[in-house]
Motif scaffolding. Structure first.
Motif, PDB file in Angstrom:
ATOM      1  N   LEU A 279     -57.551  40.382 -50.200  1.00 62.01           N
ATOM      2  CA  LEU A 279     -56.279  40.506 -50.217  1.00 62.01           C
ATOM      3  C   LEU A 279     -55.959  39.415 -51.172  1.00 62.01           C
ATOM      4  N   LEU A 280     -56.742  38.342 -51.479  1.00 58.50           N
ATOM      5  CA  LEU A 280     -56.505  37.300 -52.632  1.00 58.50           C
ATOM      6  C   LEU A 280     -56.961  38.066 -53.838  1.00 58.50           C
ATOM      7  N   SER A 281     -57.959  38.854 -53.908  1.00 59.24           N
ATOM      8  CA  SER A 281     -58.395  39.710 -55.139  1.00 59.24           C
ATOM      9  C   SER A 281     -57.140  40.571 -55.714  1.00 59.24           C
ATOM     10  N   MET A 282     -56.680  41.275 -54.503  1.00 61.27           N
ATOM     11  CA  MET A 282     -55.388  41.988 -54.717  1.00 61.27           C
ATOM     12  C   MET A 282     -54.097  41.208 -55.440  1.00 61.27           C
ATOM     13  N   TYR A 283     -53.940  40.103 -54.779  1.00 58.75           N
ATOM     14  CA  TYR A 283     -52.631  39.387 -55.055  1.00 58.75           C
ATOM     15  C   TYR A 283     -52.835  38.897 -56.548  1.00 58.75           C
ATOM     16  N   LEU A 284     -54.053  38.502 -56.942  1.00 57.89           N
ATOM     17  CA  LEU A 284     -54.253  37.919 -58.121  1.00 57.89           C
ATOM     18  C   LEU A 284     -54.153  38.811 -59.491  1.00 57.89           C
ATOM     19  N   VAL A 285     -54.472  40.323 -59.085  1.00 56.66           N
ATOM     20  CA  VAL A 285     -54.266  41.144 -60.188  1.00 56.66           C
ATOM     21  C   VAL A 285     -52.925  41.382 -60.278  1.00 56.66           C
ATOM     22  N   ALA A 286     -52.056  41.736 -59.171  1.00 51.23           N
ATOM     23  CA  ALA A 286     -50.840  42.056 -59.079  1.00 51.23           C
ATOM     24  C   ALA A 286     -49.878  40.795 -59.574  1.00 51.23           C
ATOM     25  N   ALA A 287     -50.119  39.732 -59.436  1.00 57.29           N
ATOM     26  CA  ALA A 287     -49.269  38.609 -59.807  1.00 57.29           C
ATOM     27  C   ALA A 287     -49.372  38.443 -61.088  1.00 57.29           C
ATOM     28  N   PHE A 288     -50.627  38.738 -61.763  1.00 61.09           N
ATOM     29  CA  PHE A 288     -50.847  38.780 -63.299  1.00 61.09           C
ATOM     30  C   PHE A 288     -49.845  39.819 -63.992  1.00 61.09           C
ATOM     31  N   ALA A 289     -50.003  40.910 -63.439  1.00 61.05           N
ATOM     32  CA  ALA A 289     -49.072  42.170 -63.843  1.00 61.05           C
ATOM     33  C   ALA A 289     -47.801  41.740 -63.924  1.00 61.05           C
ATOM     34  N   VAL A 290     -47.192  41.067 -62.714  1.00 64.45           N
ATOM     35  CA  VAL A 290     -45.721  40.628 -62.756  1.00 64.45           C
ATOM     36  C   VAL A 290     -45.230  39.526 -63.853  1.00 64.45           C
ATOM     37  N   ALA A 291     -46.393  38.515 -63.939  1.00 62.21           N
ATOM     38  CA  ALA A 291     -46.321  37.367 -64.809  1.00 62.21           C
ATOM     39  C   ALA A 291     -46.232  37.953 -66.246  1.00 62.21           C
ATOM     40  N   TYR A 292     -47.313  38.600 -66.774  1.00 57.94           N
ATOM     41  CA  TYR A 292     -47.224  39.119 -68.029  1.00 57.94           C
ATOM     42  C   TYR A 292     -46.106  39.947 -68.296  1.00 57.94           C
ATOM     43  N   ALA A 293     -45.771  40.810 -67.453  1.00 57.41           N
ATOM     44  CA  ALA A 293     -44.341  41.794 -67.715  1.00 57.41           C
ATOM     45  C   ALA A 293     -43.246  40.672 -67.903  1.00 57.41           C
ATOM     46  N   THR A 294     -42.987  39.810 -66.959  1.00 58.45           N
ATOM     47  CA  THR A 294     -41.889  38.764 -67.146  1.00 58.45           C
ATOM     48  C   THR A 294     -41.820  37.957 -68.562  1.00 58.45           C
TER      49      THR A 294
END
Length: 262
Positions: free
Chosen positions: A110-125
């Motif tokens: 789960l942590l590995s999934m969170y890391l990539v998804a959090a980056f995608a949101v952060a970079y888009a923001t």
């Protein structure tokens, strides 16, 4: 045009170190006992060193990102390096669960999934608000903390099973909406086909993830639908990076190349 090799070098080192630690963890039982974590993804656990071989080794398909130069994260070496390393961690993180079926392995997945998804949101923001690295870091940490908090709930959910999966999906949907907003606003040029391909791959992957858990499930087979999910997620992550890497300011592109870039 010369390419900056540092992101892919760092990703390679991350892959070697994380896979080495995973192998040692499997060998010496560092991740804890088999508690059946991941048993809901069809493949039966074997009495082998690797409990779910198909769902484990399919994670080798997670690609390293190519460090092309542009005005997206590839133009900012630290961002490109971070993204490449996070994508690589998807493989060992998922394999930790399927290889051991241990509780800690499930958390690493789960942590590995969170890391990539959090980056995608952060970079888009960051791009939507025209901010900088501090904004990216703040949104990234906040999104990651929210995922960890939601994933700690001990409830069973329909369709997505675990609250952590729901948090992961919510981040991806948020990132998609923000990317659409960035595209519609303009101001930069990018190869949007990569973004569309990434979104299509994750949608197909989610469909396979669902049907393979029960309807098309053969627990003893080495051909597993969940393994296909892993491979499609790898494709989606790679295409997302390629989309980021293709993004440039029109001022930085010769006029004769603008049409091709779009």
């Amino acid at each position: 045009m010369d390419r900056d090799r540092r992101p892919v070098t760092a990703a390679g080192v991350t892959a070697v170190v994380s896979c080495g630690l995973l192998a040692a963890g499997i060998r010496y039982g560092w991740l804890g006992p088999d508690v059946g974590r991941g048993a809901g993804f069809c493949e039966a656990g074997r009495d082998w060193a690797v409990r779910q071989p198909a769902n484990t080794f399919s994670n080798a398909g997670v690609p390293g990102a190519r460090p092309d130069i542009g005005a997206g994260p590839s133009a900012h070496r630290r961002r490109a390096t971070a993204l490449a390393c996070l994508v690589v961690l998807l493989g060992p993180g998922s394999a930790a669960m399927h290889a051991t079926q241990a509780a800690l392995g499930g958390h690493l997945d789960l942590l590995s999934m969170y890391l990539v998804a959090a980056f995608a949101v952060a970079y888009a923001t960051m791009r939507w608000l025209r901010g900088g690295t501090r904004l990216l870091a703040g949104v990234f940490v906040g999104a990651l903390a929210a995922c960890e908090a939601i994933g700690a709930w001990d409830v069973q959910l329909p369709v997505v099973m675990h609250p952590g999966n729901a948090a992961f999906g919510a981040l991806l949907l948020t990132a998609t909406a923000l990317e659409v907003a960035v595209m519609r606003r303009g101001g930069t040029t990018a190869r949007h086909g990569y973004a569309y391909g990434s979104f299509a791959a994750i949608l197909v992957a989610f469909a396979v993830w669902n049907v393979s858990r029960a309807w098309l499930c053969d627990p003893r087979s080495l051909v597993q639908g969940h393994a296909v999910w892993h491979l499609l997620c790898a494709v989606s992550a790679y295409l997302l990076y390629r989309y980021y890497a293709s993004e440039r300011s029109p001022a930085a592109i010769p006029s004769r190349d603008l049409a091709r870039e779009r």
